[in-house]
Design an enzyme around this catalytic site. Structure first.
Site, PDB file in Angstrom:
ATOM      1  N   GLU A 164      -4.577   4.599   4.660  1.00  0.00           N
ATOM      2  CA  GLU A 164      -5.661   4.347   5.599  1.00  0.00           C
ATOM      3  C   GLU A 164      -6.358   3.093   5.102  1.00  0.00           C
ATOM      4  O   GLU A 164      -6.713   3.023   3.927  1.00  0.00           O
ATOM      5  CB  GLU A 164      -6.615   5.550   5.537  1.00  0.00           C
ATOM      6  CG  GLU A 164      -7.497   5.756   6.725  1.00  0.00           C
ATOM      7  CD  GLU A 164      -6.745   6.030   8.013  1.00  0.00           C
ATOM      8  OE1 GLU A 164      -6.989   5.264   8.974  1.00  0.00           O
ATOM      9  OE2 GLU A 164      -5.938   6.970   8.069  1.00  0.00           O
TER      10      GLU A 164
ATOM     11  N   LYS B  93     -11.569  -2.968   3.246  1.00  0.00           N
ATOM     12  CA  LYS B  93     -10.182  -3.362   3.438  1.00  0.00           C
ATOM     13  C   LYS B  93      -9.461  -3.561   2.088  1.00  0.00           C
ATOM     14  O   LYS B  93     -10.093  -3.968   1.119  1.00  0.00           O
ATOM     15  CB  LYS B  93     -10.194  -4.692   4.195  1.00  0.00           C
ATOM     16  CG  LYS B  93      -9.145  -4.803   5.277  1.00  0.00           C
ATOM     17  CD  LYS B  93      -9.335  -6.083   6.064  1.00  0.00           C
ATOM     18  CE  LYS B  93      -8.042  -6.513   6.734  1.00  0.00           C
ATOM     19  NZ  LYS B  93      -7.088  -5.496   7.097  1.00  0.00           N
ATOM     20  N   ASN B  94      -8.188  -3.277   2.072  1.00  0.00           N
ATOM     21  CA  ASN B  94      -7.333  -3.520   0.893  1.00  0.00           C
ATOM     22  C   ASN B  94      -7.835  -2.854  -0.383  1.00  0.00           C
ATOM     23  O   ASN B  94      -7.669  -3.397  -1.478  1.00  0.00           O
ATOM     24  CB  ASN B  94      -7.182  -5.029   0.629  1.00  0.00           C
ATOM     25  CG  ASN B  94      -6.629  -5.732   1.847  1.00  0.00           C
ATOM     26  OD1 ASN B  94      -5.794  -5.172   2.550  1.00  0.00           O
ATOM     27  ND2 ASN B  94      -7.102  -6.941   2.111  1.00  0.00           N
ATOM     28  N   ARG B  95      -8.499  -1.711  -0.232  1.00  0.00           N
ATOM     29  CA  ARG B  95      -9.003  -0.928  -1.373  1.00  0.00           C
ATOM     30  C   ARG B  95     -10.102  -1.638  -2.164  1.00  0.00           C
ATOM     31  O   ARG B  95     -10.391  -1.282  -3.299  1.00  0.00           O
ATOM     32  CB  ARG B  95      -7.857  -0.575  -2.352  1.00  0.00           C
ATOM     33  CG  ARG B  95      -6.740   0.242  -1.731  1.00  0.00           C
ATOM     34  CD  ARG B  95      -7.163   1.699  -1.634  1.00  0.00           C
ATOM     35  NE  ARG B  95      -6.169   2.535  -0.983  1.00  0.00           N
ATOM     36  CZ  ARG B  95      -6.142   2.791   0.316  1.00  0.00           C
ATOM     37  NH1 ARG B  95      -7.044   2.277   1.138  1.00  0.00           N
ATOM     38  NH2 ARG B  95      -5.234   3.592   0.817  1.00  0.00           N
ATOM     39  N   LEU B  96     -10.696  -2.690  -1.565  1.00  0.00           N
ATOM     40  CA  LEU B  96     -11.755  -3.419  -2.281  1.00  0.00           C
ATOM     41  C   LEU B  96     -13.105  -2.895  -1.788  1.00  0.00           C
ATOM     42  O   LEU B  96     -13.873  -3.579  -1.111  1.00  0.00           O
ATOM     43  CB  LEU B  96     -11.583  -4.925  -2.078  1.00  0.00           C
ATOM     44  CG  LEU B  96     -10.245  -5.397  -2.664  1.00  0.00           C
ATOM     45  CD1 LEU B  96      -9.947  -6.844  -2.308  1.00  0.00           C
ATOM     46  CD2 LEU B  96     -10.231  -5.216  -4.190  1.00  0.00           C
TER      47      LEU B  96
END
Ligand SMILES: Cc1cc2nc3c(=O)[nH]c(=O)nc-3n(C[C@H](O)[C@H](O)[C@H](O)COP(=O)(O)O)c2cc1C
Length: 216
Positions: free
Chosen positions: A13, A193-196
């Site tokens: 996700e 976004k992008n696990r950041l």
């Protein structure tokens, strides 16, 4: 890897619903908690009051379970349970706990740490007296966290208590009531976004809330 493990290994996700900026936050974490709880309620997310309560026993072994938050203000968080349950006995051995709320629909997590004490009898009575009668009977009937032989044993306790309290109000058992977590640490987590992700923490030091950001 079997199909199910393969499936969950590939579930992904990306979180894009919000951001968390220092400038948007309340300087007081309980007010920030209130804002996020209000947004969870307004967003009609399921069970916004449910959180994972982690306790640690005298051998430093942790255990987690979900309980319901029933009241909060001034960095105090109330939940209700059986004082003789596993969680109750662990709290008796070590009163440091953590609470973790997860709001997938909002891509948010709230982590709270602190110490627990029992609520006073009046608050426990007030809460108990407002519970549905069947839940009151249930509190008397369940030796929570103890081994029972089968479902019939529980059903028998319920029948016995229904008789005991027939045509009478159900009073609160002394082994059942409220605990209050007094928070000294919070983390507000917003998926990005992008696990950041954004993670902003509040830590109580010398009566002041220090605010800092953690790397995701
Ligand atoms: C959504 C949800 C809410 C729950 N709320 C409570 C609660 O408020 N109090 C409680 O004692 N147990 C609650 N439970 C049950 C606990 O998760 C747990 O099974 C029980 O308290 C025994 O835990 P223990 O053996 O670690 O003490 C809830 C479970 C779920 C899934």
């Amino acid at each position: 890897m079997d199909n199910l493990n393969n499936h969950i290994a590939n579930l992904r996700e990306d979180f894009t619903k919000g951001t968390l900026n220092e400038s948007d936050l309340n300087k007081l974490p309980d007010l920030q908690f209130k804002t996020w709880m209000q947004q969870a309620v307004d967003g009609k997310i399921m069970e916004p009051q449910a959180f994972n309560l982690a306790t640690v026993n005298k051998d430093n072994k942790p255990a987690g379970r979900i309980v319901y938050l029933r009241d909060f203000s001034n960095n105090q968080f109330y939940f209700y349970t059986n004082f003789n349950s596993r969680k109750g006995s662990e709290i008796g051995q070590n009163n440091y706990v953590s609470a973790c709320f997860f709001y997938p629909e909002l891509e948010r997590q709230i982590r709270i740490e602190g110490t627990v004490q029992k609520a006073n009898d009046d608050s426990s009575d007030d809460y108990f007296n407002n519970r549905p009668r069947q839940s009151q009977i249930g509190a008397w009937s369940s030796p929570q966290s103890k081994i029972i032989t089968n479902r019939d044993e529980l059903d028998n306790y319920i029948l016995q208590n229904e008789k005991k309290f027939e045509n009478k109000p159900v009073t609160r058992p002394e082994f059942w009531g409220g605990y209050i977590i007094t928070a000294t640490y919070y983390e507000f987590w917003q998926g990005r976004k992008n696990r950041l992700h954004d993670r902003i923490c509040y830590e109580l030091k010398n009566n002041n809330w220090n605010i800092f950001r953690l790397a995701p």
